[in-house]
Design a protein around this motif. Structure first.
Motif, PDB file in Angstrom:
ATOM      1  N   GLU A 156       0.834  -1.208   0.000  1.00  0.00           N
ATOM      2  CA  GLU A 156       0.000   0.000   0.000  1.00  0.00           C
ATOM      3  C   GLU A 156       0.865   1.253   0.000  1.00  0.00           C
ATOM      4  O   GLU A 156       0.553   2.237  -0.686  1.00  0.00           O
ATOM      5  N   LEU A 157       1.946   1.239   0.761  1.00  0.00           N
ATOM      6  CA  LEU A 157       2.859   2.389   0.787  1.00  0.00           C
ATOM      7  C   LEU A 157       3.514   2.598  -0.573  1.00  0.00           C
ATOM      8  O   LEU A 157       3.637   3.730  -1.052  1.00  0.00           O
ATOM      9  N   VAL A 158       3.936   1.501  -1.196  1.00  0.00           N
ATOM     10  CA  VAL A 158       4.563   1.589  -2.512  1.00  0.00           C
ATOM     11  C   VAL A 158       3.558   2.101  -3.544  1.00  0.00           C
ATOM     12  O   VAL A 158       3.889   2.963  -4.372  1.00  0.00           O
ATOM     13  N   ALA A 159       2.334   1.591  -3.492  1.00  0.00           N
ATOM     14  CA  ALA A 159       1.310   2.028  -4.442  1.00  0.00           C
ATOM     15  C   ALA A 159       1.039   3.522  -4.302  1.00  0.00           C
ATOM     16  O   ALA A 159       0.877   4.233  -5.306  1.00  0.00           O
ATOM     17  N   ALA A 160       1.017   4.009  -3.069  1.00  0.00           N
ATOM     18  CA  ALA A 160       0.799   5.443  -2.849  1.00  0.00           C
ATOM     19  C   ALA A 160       1.958   6.257  -3.405  1.00  0.00           C
ATOM     20  O   ALA A 160       1.765   7.327  -3.999  1.00  0.00           O
ATOM     21  N   ARG A 161       3.169   5.748  -3.245  1.00  0.00           N
ATOM     22  CA  ARG A 161       4.340   6.475  -3.749  1.00  0.00           C
ATOM     23  C   ARG A 161       4.357   6.485  -5.280  1.00  0.00           C
ATOM     24  O   ARG A 161       4.667   7.505  -5.894  1.00  0.00           O
ATOM     25  N   VAL A 162       4.021   5.367  -5.887  1.00  0.00           N
ATOM     26  CA  VAL A 162       3.952   5.303  -7.347  1.00  0.00           C
ATOM     27  C   VAL A 162       2.855   6.231  -7.867  1.00  0.00           C
ATOM     28  O   VAL A 162       3.013   6.909  -8.886  1.00  0.00           O
ATOM     29  N   ASP A 163       1.741   6.272  -7.144  1.00  0.00           N
ATOM     30  CA  ASP A 163       0.639   7.144  -7.550  1.00  0.00           C
ATOM     31  C   ASP A 163       1.058   8.610  -7.480  1.00  0.00           C
ATOM     32  O   ASP A 163       0.667   9.412  -8.334  1.00  0.00           O
ATOM     33  N   ARG A 164       1.846   8.974  -6.479  1.00  0.00           N
ATOM     34  CA  ARG A 164       2.361  10.351  -6.394  1.00  0.00           C
ATOM     35  C   ARG A 164       3.120  10.721  -7.649  1.00  0.00           C
ATOM     36  O   ARG A 164       3.000  11.836  -8.161  1.00  0.00           O
TER      37      ARG A 164
END
Length: 279
Positions: free
Chosen positions: A139-147
């Motif tokens: 979830e943290l990685v997905a949020a960072r990629v989304d940024r």
């Protein structure tokens, strides 16, 4: 006269909340500075709330309802505007970043989040939380990629990153991950989407040895500077602090390699990682 309606969480609650704040303030005939005085904050802080670049905290929502005679409208709706997929200490900065017209960042120890690949972000997040369930890391990685999707726009925001050489040399996630990460940065630089400078070891002492610097400029709100530590972070809008950090950043760009030389170094280091990974 009917009062303001509750915000729709499926839309952009922070932007809608800011628009309602501006409407309520103007209806009372108050300037941003005058309203700020009632809340013991700066006028620029009110401007950032109205522009949606800052999160409205519960304490300010209560004070705004009192100052503007809006019953409990802001208190009811600030919770919807505060929901975020980012860690609490970074959420406000990440959401401000999404509306910035220019971002200038110095990264002393790791590749900036907006330039990270998923594999590199995975290694960083796992290092931060070595015992967390994999779902939390994902979830943290997905949020960072989304940024990083804000870089899909061909021109805005301007992203100018000064990366310390130590971030290039620290093997994060393995040599193959580092090779991919540096090639990703080089690709963005070749396309003219970002400006990247490397601050080499040989630069010696410099103006930001105490930590990272992130400056953000906006179309309709005053600039912000973000300070981050281990599990902590804060946004500052004080003009004097912002001016000082901007000067610090200018000193860093003067000490760093020129963009073309920085790109050459990044590509050489990426090639070294790739060769070492495949003898």
């Amino acid at each position: 006269m009917a009062g303001p309606k509750d915000l729709d969480p499926s839309s952009s609650p922070r932007a809608l909340l800011g628009a309602e704040l501006r409407h309520a303030r103007e209806r009372q005939g108050l300037s941003q500075d005058q309203l700020g005085q009632r809340l013991f904050v700066s006028g620029s802080f009110i401007g950032q709330l109205e522009a949606g670049t800052r999160r409205m905290q519960a304490e300010y929502a209560r004070m705004l309802d009192d100052a503007l005679g809006t019953d409990d409208f802001f208190q009811r709706n600030c919770a919807a505007a505060a929901k975020s997929k980012y860690p609490e200490h970074f959420a406000e900065a990440a959401e401000a970043e999404a509306s910035a017209t220019a971002i200038r960042e110095y990264a002393p120890l790791l590749i900036p989040g907006l330039l990270q690949t998923p594999a590199y972000a995975q290694a960083v997040c796992r290092a931060y939380q070595p015992t967390a369930p994999q779902q939390v890391i994902d979830e943290l990685v997905a949020a960072r990629v989304d940024r990083a999707r804000l870089l899909d726009d061909p021109t805005e925001p301007l992203l100018w990153a000064v990366i310390d050489e130590s971030a290039l040399r620290r093997v994060t996630g393995g040599r193959a991950v580092m090779a991919e990460a540096l090639r990703h940065i080089a690709g963005l630089a070749h396309r003219g989407r970002v400006i990247v400078q490397v601050l080499p070891f040989e630069a010696g002492a410099h103006a930001a040895m105490q930590g990272a610097v992130k400056l953000m400029d906006f179309e309709e709100a005053p600039p912000l500077v973000y300070f981050e530590g281990v599990g902590t972070g804060r946004l500052e809008d004080d003009p004097e602090i912002v001016r000082h950090q901007r000067f610090t950043y200018e000193l860093l760009t003067a000490s760093a390699l020129r963009p073309e030389n920085s790109l050459a170094l990044i590509e050489v280091v990426a090639q070294d990682y790739a060769h070492e990974d495949h003898p």
